[in-house]
Design an enzyme around this catalytic site. Structure first.
Site, PDB file in Angstrom:
ATOM      1  N   LYS A  99      -8.344 -40.500  67.972  1.00  0.00           N
ATOM      2  CA  LYS A  99      -7.233 -41.412  68.283  1.00  0.00           C
ATOM      3  C   LYS A  99      -7.681 -42.554  69.201  1.00  0.00           C
ATOM      4  O   LYS A  99      -6.970 -43.524  69.398  1.00  0.00           O
ATOM      5  CB  LYS A  99      -6.082 -40.629  68.909  1.00  0.00           C
ATOM      6  N   LYS A 101       0.319 -40.043  72.779  1.00  0.00           N
ATOM      7  CA  LYS A 101       0.002 -39.098  71.699  1.00  0.00           C
ATOM      8  C   LYS A 101      -0.974 -38.094  72.273  1.00  0.00           C
ATOM      9  O   LYS A 101      -1.479 -38.294  73.384  1.00  0.00           O
ATOM     10  CB  LYS A 101      -0.618 -39.818  70.493  1.00  0.00           C
ATOM     11  N   ARG A 102      -1.255 -36.999  71.538  1.00  0.00           N
ATOM     12  CA  ARG A 102      -2.285 -36.082  72.012  1.00  0.00           C
ATOM     13  C   ARG A 102      -3.585 -36.857  72.275  1.00  0.00           C
ATOM     14  O   ARG A 102      -3.886 -37.846  71.592  1.00  0.00           O
ATOM     15  CB  ARG A 102      -2.532 -34.980  70.970  1.00  0.00           C
ATOM     16  N   LYS A 129       8.211 -44.305  65.538  1.00  0.00           N
ATOM     17  CA  LYS A 129       9.205 -44.277  66.623  1.00  0.00           C
ATOM     18  C   LYS A 129       9.157 -45.586  67.421  1.00  0.00           C
ATOM     19  O   LYS A 129      10.192 -46.128  67.817  1.00  0.00           O
ATOM     20  CB  LYS A 129       8.975 -43.061  67.525  1.00  0.00           C
ATOM     21  N   HIS A 153      -1.871 -31.885  56.429  1.00  0.00           N
ATOM     22  CA  HIS A 153      -1.677 -32.838  57.525  1.00  0.00           C
ATOM     23  C   HIS A 153      -2.968 -33.349  58.145  1.00  0.00           C
ATOM     24  O   HIS A 153      -2.925 -33.988  59.194  1.00  0.00           O
ATOM     25  CB  HIS A 153      -0.841 -32.213  58.650  1.00  0.00           C
ATOM     26  N   THR A 195       3.292 -40.431  63.561  1.00  0.00           N
ATOM     27  CA  THR A 195       4.756 -40.560  63.525  1.00  0.00           C
ATOM     28  C   THR A 195       5.239 -41.314  64.757  1.00  0.00           C
ATOM     29  O   THR A 195       6.286 -41.956  64.723  1.00  0.00           O
ATOM     30  CB  THR A 195       5.436 -39.179  63.466  1.00  0.00           C
TER      31      THR A 195
HETATM   32  N1  GPU Z   1      -1.115 -32.944  62.914  1.00  0.00           N
HETATM   33 BR1  GPU Z   1      -3.391 -30.333  60.880  1.00  0.00          BR
HETATM   34  C1  GPU Z   1      -0.789 -32.249  64.063  1.00  0.00           C
HETATM   35  O1  GPU Z   1      -0.040 -32.738  64.910  1.00  0.00           O
HETATM   36  N2  GPU Z   1      -1.304 -31.005  64.262  1.00  0.00           N
HETATM   37  C2  GPU Z   1      -2.086 -30.397  63.337  1.00  0.00           C
HETATM   38  O2  GPU Z   1      -2.524 -29.253  63.535  1.00  0.00           O
HETATM   39  C3  GPU Z   1      -2.376 -31.120  62.162  1.00  0.00           C
HETATM   40  C4  GPU Z   1      -1.901 -32.383  61.968  1.00  0.00           C
HETATM   41  C5  GPU Z   1      -0.492 -34.271  62.714  1.00  0.00           C
HETATM   42  C6  GPU Z   1      -1.404 -35.380  62.211  1.00  0.00           C
HETATM   43  O3  GPU Z   1      -2.508 -35.515  63.068  1.00  0.00           O
HETATM   44  C7  GPU Z   1      -0.603 -36.682  62.184  1.00  0.00           C
HETATM   45  O4  GPU Z   1      -1.370 -37.715  61.640  1.00  0.00           O
HETATM   46  C8  GPU Z   1       0.665 -36.490  61.356  1.00  0.00           C
HETATM   47  O5  GPU Z   1       1.503 -37.617  61.486  1.00  0.00           O
HETATM   48  C9  GPU Z   1       1.434 -35.259  61.811  1.00  0.00           C
HETATM   49  O6  GPU Z   1       0.596 -34.112  61.820  1.00  0.00           O
HETATM   50  C10 GPU Z   1       2.620 -34.971  60.922  1.00  0.00           C
HETATM   51  O7  GPU Z   1       2.268 -35.013  59.582  1.00  0.00           O
END
Ligand code: GPU
Length: 836
Positions: free
Chosen positions: A576, A570-571, A682, A379, A678
């Protein structure tokens, strides 16, 4: 959070004349009403004088759970009878969000529940607000796991989500004087009606100690792990109901407790404190979710959490397998185990240990089963987010696992040498053990070596994975790699979050679209229908009003629902680039101050998101947003045309108000940094237009919706890499752009911090002298693109057309599409119809 209001409501007495309707399973109004009444009396048991609104929530939740329980048991029995292969989704996070509304939707009994409550004098919408959401995740990764559980059940695939029952989930965020404050998330405070404790489902997990070698009866050399501590993991199950089907799967979360027998030694020797301390240490394991998402912080307890839940889960699978009378050799035919990032990747080693040390399989056989069982989803490409564990820490906690890793690595590197002879640099790069600097275990390498399938989460991300982070592994095993673009559930994020749009879609398309999102394409024809566009706009404006009310209640900021709602939630993370958004806002502010007659589209800039508590720059960015908001909102020269709001405590619950209210979705990460995103999906589902870079799934969103319906700006991944290679000098951007210079100076002057010029110095200095995410390099293009947005907004009819087309072309981003791909191409798991 204040305790639920002590509204005094006398529990009602009803006479329903029920005959064939079972109070525990009937779906009609009368049955639900009786069930709520019974739960108020027999499960909650407050006297009339003490019955609260929260009691009604709890009683309805229990009534709904009864209905799911019925389906859940049938699902388990069906899967058992049909001997189906089961998906086991291993994830350190499941960000489920509030259950009640979603379960009513998936069961198809919202209207019945509303009517039943109404007959009891209660309003469903108010009762729904009583739920404290389980925030057992940080952001995208945890929410993705929750969407996938929804799709797995809806697509009738046997599945279990395995994770951790954190006593405290992600912290609640409050904003104090513009700064983020973290409040402990006591989500279990008033009980959790959705989980069913299974004290009889427990497994024991070892920690620390050392290993011993011995020869068994048959004369084989074997290893015994002599642990220093044993922790007990107990299962808590939450049923996850599919939409419009009877299938109801399981989310099984493990909670840690002390093992009593371990205490006796200490008690007998009188070391009472040691015994109590052991108990406390054991229970600490599942106390709290680590609030850092990318990067994870390499703490001893975090590794402990990962090993704890993975070991419980694998032991549980083996246990169920033997209950089914299936030989352990067939493990991989019965279970497809997916690793949600590297957090559960210790599972590769643990399964080897269980098979070799405990079940006495020979190594090659065990390894074949292991690789056939696991799939690994990556991810992130951020190097600082790739998990590694310092060797001494790893060895102290998991001495036997380190030995097994050495053996896996020895065999693996032999294979590498056989394939690429003489290439010792490659061997060092691929090793499971990192040797530059402090020695460490590389969890991404472990996951890649131990899995038959490796995937990224958007097309661009999967390509970059093969070209960068896992390049060597791609060259070794190209057939293991694939892309699985993320998706989100249209049930929660469209049907539930946006009831107005749901009704319009039902009217226009019938009621199958939530499970067949490709049908949304039929809306394309409607985009040219002026009457339809009017309805579309009315729904959007009502959603904006609903959000404006929420924001007013939580921030005292009043927003006008006729303005353009420009939203970034978002975070908070530098990659970002929330600060790029702020630079545009300040630019616009200055332009209005300089030129009061300037014709701009009035806009509300809305932000939300949590910062990791130890992430200095992210916390400054929150303060900056709030400082800019305070100044702008109070300035009568501009506040009739622009306002800024920071929604505190962004979570699943308020996300359901936010996405449907957006006109413009901000997806402005540095190209190559956001794996997928994601939230972008949404927003699109709910008819927002995107302003974004060519990053993550934005690329595919633009492909689907068409370039003419997407506001693209910024450097590409290649350009970003090129600039970085050549040496990036943000000061050049400032020197060549006087407007940017003025904006940065204004922020640096204390103008947005009541004259205190220190507060934002670090942010401005970071951008001026380092700017690792190329904010300044993309500034001019972003501001220009925002001007195109402004101009487009002036043409209401065309904006609405584009909005309709966004929803119409969002079908690809349903998590159903993603889960079908995983099932067909990685897991080989078939649907199983459940009857009642
Ligand atoms: N992502 Br690695 C998180 O939310 N936490 C993590 O520890 C890691 C990845 C996110 C990605 O930043 C985001 O781009 C992606 O859409 C999401 O995971 C689900 O795949």
């Amino acid at each position: 959070k204040p305790p639920p209001k002590q509204i005094k409501i006398a529990p009602p007495v009803t006479t329903t004349g029920l005959t064939d309707v079972d109070v525990r399973s009937g779906m009609q109004v009368a049955a639900l009403k009786q069930a709520v009444t019974d739960h108020l009396r027999y499960s909650i048991g407050h006297p009339p004088v003490a019955t609260t609104l929260h009691d009604y929530y709890y009683a309805l939740a229990l009534a709904v759970r009864d209905r799911m329980q019925h389906r859940w048991l049938n699902t388990l029995q069906t899967n058992f009878d049909l001997k189906r292969k089961i998906v086991c989704y291993l994830s350190a996070e499941f960000l489920m969000g509030p259950h009640l509304g979603n379960n009513l939707l998936n069961l198809g009994i919202e209207q019945e529940a509303r009517a039943a409550l109404a007959e009891l004098g209660q309003d469903l919408d108010i009762v729904l607000e009583c739920e404290e959401e389980p925030g057992l995740g940080n952001g995208g990764l945890g929410r993705l796991a929750a969407c996938y559980l929804d799709s797995l059940a809806t697509l009738q695939r046997p599945a279990v989500g395995y994770g951790i029952r954190y006593e405290f989930g992600i912290f609640d965020q409050e904003i104090h004087d513009g700064w983020q404050a973290e409040i402990t998330d006591k989500w279990l405070r008033y009980g959790n009606p959705w989980e069913i404790a299974k004290p009889e489902v427990a497994h024991y997990v070892n920690w620390g100690g050392h290993t011993e070698y011995y020869r068994d009866e048959a004369g084989n050399d074997r290893v015994r792990w002599m642990p220093y501590r044993v922790v007990k993991g107990t299962a808590y199950d939450t049923p996850t109901q599919g939409y419009g089907v009877n299938n109801c799967n399981t989310l099984r979360l493990w909670s840690a407790e002390a093992v009593e027998s371990f205490d006796f030694q200490a008690f007998n020797t009188g070391d009472y404190y040691q015994a109590v301390e052991d108990k406390i240490i054991s229970e600490t394991v599942t106390k709290v979710l680590y609030p850092n998402d990318e990067p994870q912080i390499g703490k001893h307890l975090r590794l402990g959490q990962q090993y704890f839940f993975v070991s419980c889960s694998l032991q549980n699978m083996l246990h169920i397998l033997s209950l089914s009378g299936v030989p352990v050799e067939n493990f991989a035919e019965r279970y497809a185990v997916q690793l949600n990032d590297t957090h559960p990747s210790i599972g590769v080693v643990e399964l080897m240990r269980l098979l070799v040390d405990e079940r006495r399989l020979d190594w090659d056989k065990a390894w074949a089963i292991t690789v056939q069982t696991f799939g690994y989803t990556n991810h992130t490409l951020l190097p600082e987010a790739l998990e590694t564990w310092p060797l001494p820490m790893f060895q102290a906690l998991l001495p036997r696992h380190l030995e097994i890793i050495y053996e896996i690595n020895r065999r693996f590197l032999d294979e590498v040498r056989a394939r690429f002879s003489g290439d010792e640099a490659r061997v060092a790069r691929m090793s499971l053990i990192g040797e530059e600097g402090e020695k460490c275990v590389r969890m991404a390498h472990l996951a890649a070596v131990g899995s038959h399938a490796i995937n990224g989460v958007a097309a661009l991300h999967s390509d970059l994975l093969k070209a960068s982070v896992l390049k060597d592994f791609y060259e070794m095993w190209p057939e293991r790699f694939s892309n699985k673009t993320n998706g989100v559930t249209p049930r929660r994020f469209l049907a539930l979050a946006n009831p107005g749009l749901r009704a319009l879609l039902n009217e226009a398309l019938g009621e199958q679209w939530p499970v067949n999102m490709e049908q949304l394409h039929q809306l394309e024809a409607k985009a040219d229908d002026a009457a339809f566009r009017r309805k579309w706009r009315a729904i959007k404006e009502a959603n904006k009003k609903r959000l404006a009310d929420y924001i007013l209640a939580h921030t005292d900021i009043e927003l006008d629902p006729t303005w353009l709602f420009d939203i970034q939630v978002k975070r908070i993370h530098e990659y970002k680039r929330q600060h790029l958004n702020v630079l545009h806002i300040v630019t616009l502010y200055r332009r209005l101050k300089e030129n009061p007659g300037l014709n701009i589209s009035p806009r509300a800039f809305i932000f939300g998101g949590k910062a990791a508590p130890g992430y200095f720059m992210a916390k400054r960015i929150i303060k900056l947003i709030n400082g800019v908001a305070e100044t702008i909102n109070a300035d009568p020269d501009v506040n009739t045309r622009m306002k800024v709001a920071f929604v505190p405590n962004f979570n699943v619950q308020n996300a359901q108000l936010i996405y449907p209210a957006a006109d413009l979705s901000e997806q402005i990460s540095t190209a190559g940094k956001e794996a997928s995103g994601t939230g972008n999906m949404k927003f699109m589902l709910n008819g927002a237009l995107t302003i974004g870079t060519l990053d993550g799934a934005n690329v595919e969103i633009r492909e689907e919706v068409g370039a003419e319906n997407f506001f693209l700006f910024g450097l590409t991944t290649e350009e970003v890499e090129h600039i970085k290679r050549e040496g990036y000098h943000p000061t050049d951007c400032i020197a060549s752009n006087s407007e940017l210079r003025t904006v940065l100076e204004l922020i640096n002057s204390g103008y947005f911090s009541r004259g205190d010029a220190e507060v934002f110095r670090s942010v401005v200095n970071n951008l001026t002298y380092s700017d690792p995410f190329l904010v300044l390099a993309d500034y001019a293009a972003y501001v220009a693109c925002q001007e195109r947005v402004s101009a487009a907004w002036q043409d209401k009819e065309n904006w609405t057309r584009m909005s309709i087309l966004n929803t119409a072309r969002s079908g690809k981003f349903s998590s159903d599409r993603a889960i079908r791909e995983y099932c067909d191409e990685i897991w080989n798991v078939q649907p199983a119809t459940v009857k009642l």
